[in-house]
Write a protein that holds these residues in place. Structure first.
Motif, short mmCIF file in Angstrom:
data_model
loop_
_atom_site.label_atom_id
_atom_site.label_comp_id
_atom_site.label_asym_id
_atom_site.label_seq_id
_atom_site.Cartn_x
_atom_site.Cartn_y
_atom_site.Cartn_z
N ALA A 192 0.84 -1.21 0.00
CA ALA A 192 0.00 0.00 0.00
C ALA A 192 0.87 1.25 0.00
CB ALA A 192 -0.93 0.00 1.21
N GLU A 193 1.99 1.20 0.71
CA GLU A 193 2.93 2.32 0.81
C GLU A 193 2.19 3.59 1.20
OE1 GLU A 193 5.09 0.38 0.88
OE2 GLU A 193 5.30 -0.85 -0.90
N PHE A 195 -0.80 6.12 -0.74
CA PHE A 195 -1.66 6.10 -1.92
C PHE A 195 -1.49 7.32 -2.84
CE2 PHE A 195 -4.72 3.46 0.82
CZ PHE A 195 -4.17 2.27 0.36
N ASP A 197 -0.55 9.86 -5.50
CA ASP A 197 0.19 9.67 -6.75
C ASP A 197 1.54 10.35 -6.72
OD1 ASP A 197 -1.82 8.15 -7.88
OD2 ASP A 197 -2.76 9.83 -8.93
N ARG A 200 3.91 8.07 -4.85
CA ARG A 200 4.16 6.79 -5.53
C ARG A 200 5.06 6.97 -6.75
NH1 ARG A 200 0.85 3.00 -3.08
NH2 ARG A 200 1.19 1.32 -4.60
N ASP A 209 -1.17 1.63 -8.83
CA ASP A 209 -1.40 2.87 -8.10
C ASP A 209 -2.30 2.62 -6.89
OD1 ASP A 209 -4.12 2.94 -8.95
OD2 ASP A 209 -3.61 4.14 -10.70
N GLY A 210 -2.50 3.67 -6.11
CA GLY A 210 -3.27 3.52 -4.88
C GLY A 210 -4.70 3.08 -5.12
N TRP A 213 -4.75 -0.60 -5.83
CA TRP A 213 -4.54 -1.37 -4.60
C TRP A 213 -5.87 -1.50 -3.85
CZ3 TRP A 213 -5.18 -1.64 0.55
CH2 TRP A 213 -4.36 -2.48 1.29
N MET A 231 0.66 1.16 5.89
CA MET A 231 1.08 2.47 5.41
C MET A 231 2.57 2.60 5.69
SD MET A 231 -0.18 6.35 6.40
CE MET A 231 0.53 6.36 8.06
N ASP A 241 -0.60 13.63 3.02
CA ASP A 241 -0.54 12.34 2.33
C ASP A 241 -0.92 11.20 3.27
OD1 ASP A 241 0.42 13.50 -0.05
OD2 ASP A 241 2.50 13.36 0.63
N HIS A 245 -4.25 8.78 3.03
CA HIS A 245 -4.13 7.32 3.03
C HIS A 245 -5.10 6.69 4.02
CE1 HIS A 245 -1.49 3.76 2.20
NE2 HIS A 245 -1.93 3.38 3.40
N ARG A 248 -8.82 7.07 2.96
CA ARG A 248 -9.19 6.16 1.86
C ARG A 248 -9.33 4.72 2.35
NH1 ARG A 248 -5.43 7.98 -3.20
NH2 ARG A 248 -6.71 6.43 -4.31
#
Length: 383
Positions: A192-193, A195, A197, A200, A209-210, A213, A231, A241, A245, A248
């Motif tokens: 997931a890192e 989300f 853009d 990423r 992309d988020g 995912w 995350m 950011d 995340h 969402r």
């Protein structure tokens, strides 16, 4: 938002030096959902103890003094990966020095070797190998189920699912259905890192992309596969950011209810293309746990992953909103390749001691948070 009552204990009134936290505290105490702006304020306040106090209050509403752990084993079947994520020290290109890919027999032997306690979970993630067919992974899962029928298989991130679907010329739902039929019981939350853009494109522009995912997670939840969510923080993201995340994730959970646990992952920069970024601090680590607990009001569990933040910080996090410290792990490679200095695994007795010394009550769980009862080297799971 509904909470299970904790054991009765005296309560002190909320105190803070930051007036911006007062309306947030009122919402938390009333069980109301926090807004995006509330999340930003929680990240920016200097009163980390007040944030921790609020997160601990929510944590104790949900779980009392209980702290969860499990006996699990990580299996990373290959480190060969077509992606070139700047955040990663694990993946290598085909032909590079240090690459490996387990034969199926090797993976099955690894799962059962070198550990005396009966594991309840195999956690399987790896690289995006350009040549391994989809059936390699399905045979891996089927072989594990045949050899260890009682062990829950938590396998393949949303990123891996999307890659395997593309390689196998299948849709995401078809891929997930075949995984489930092979024996996958649930899914981890990696990949997931962040989300956003913008982020990423810097750290992992070779991944889905988020939005993709999240859509993959929803597809998994629809067919009954629970998953975790992560995350990755402490690199090039900002406060907005992080809150984006979390919001969402919360929206997907409203829709599906399929996320079990949120796991903030501290970025380890060593041996990555982002090695110039300083490592996270203990204050940052505790803040991620606490803000996650406060923003994700529909997530049952918040995990402080001891492999990432050290066992000592995981103990403290049990007072900052976390109710889970993960498991015995054994032979984790991905974060250690990026410089994690924690042990490769802990024994069950170590986890029980860590939790008890933090003033919490240890609760051994399976992957679905059902109680595990031990008898010598075997176990039974409450149904």
């Amino acid at each position: 938002m509904s909470f299970r009552s904790s054991s009765q204990r005296p309560r002190h009134s909320f105190q803070t030096d930051d007036p911006a936290l007062l309306p947030i505290a009122a919402k938390v105490q009333a069980g109301e959902r926090l807004s995006f702006d509330d999340g930003v304020a929680l990240y920016r306040t200097g009163d980390i103890l007040a944030v921790g106090w609020l997160a601990n209050m929510v944590r104790e509403r949900l779980h009392g003094d209980t702290a969860y752990f499990n006996v699990n084993r990580h299996i990373n079947p290959t480190n060969v990966c077509v992606a070139s994520c700047r955040l990663c020290a694990f993946g290598k290109k085909k032909g590079d020095v240090g690459t490996y890919t387990m034969a199926l027999e090797e993976a099955w032997e690894t799962a059962g070797a070198g550990y005396s306690e009966a594991v309840t979970e195999f956690h399987i993630v790896g690289g995006l190998h350009p040549d391994l067919p989809f059936e390699y992974f399905m045979d891996l899962v089927r072989g594990l189920k045949q050899r260890f029928p009682k062990v829950h298989i938590k396998a393949f991130t949303m990123v891996e699912v999307a890659f395997l679907a593309k390689r196998g010329k299948m849709t995401i739902p078809e891929t997930l259905e075949r995984m489930k039929a092979a024996g996958v019981d649930s899914m981890p939350g990696g990949g997931a890192e962040i989300f956003a853009d913008r982020v990423r494109h810097i750290i992992c522009d070779h991944k889905i992309d988020g939005g993709e995912w999240l859509e993959t997670a929803k597809a998994a939840h629809r067919i009954g596969l629970k998953s975790n969510a992560t995350m990755l923080y402490g690199h090039v993201e900002n406060d907005e950011d992080r809150v984006d995340h979390l919001v969402r994730l919360r929206a997907v959970q409203d829709e599906t209810g399929g996320f079990q646990t949120f796991i903030p992952l501290a970025f380890h920069p060593d041996h990555t293309a982002l090695a110039h970024i300083p490592k996270t601090t203990g204050m940052m680590d505790l803040r991620q746990i606490a803000v996650g607990r406060l923003m994700l009001d529909n997530f049952p569990h918040i995990k402080s992953y001891w492999q990432m933040v050290t066992p000592k910080m995981a103990q403290i996090a049990l007072r900052f909103g976390a109710d889970d410290i993960d498991g015995t792990v054994v032979e984790e490679k991905i974060y250690h390749n990026a410089g994690a200095s924690t042990p490769q695994g802990l024994r069950r007795a170590d986890l029980i001691r860590l939790i008890a010394e933090a003033g919490r009550v240890p609760f051994e769980r399976d992957t679905l948070y059902r109680a595990v009862t031990r008898s010598e080297d075997s176990f039974t799971v409450a149904v």
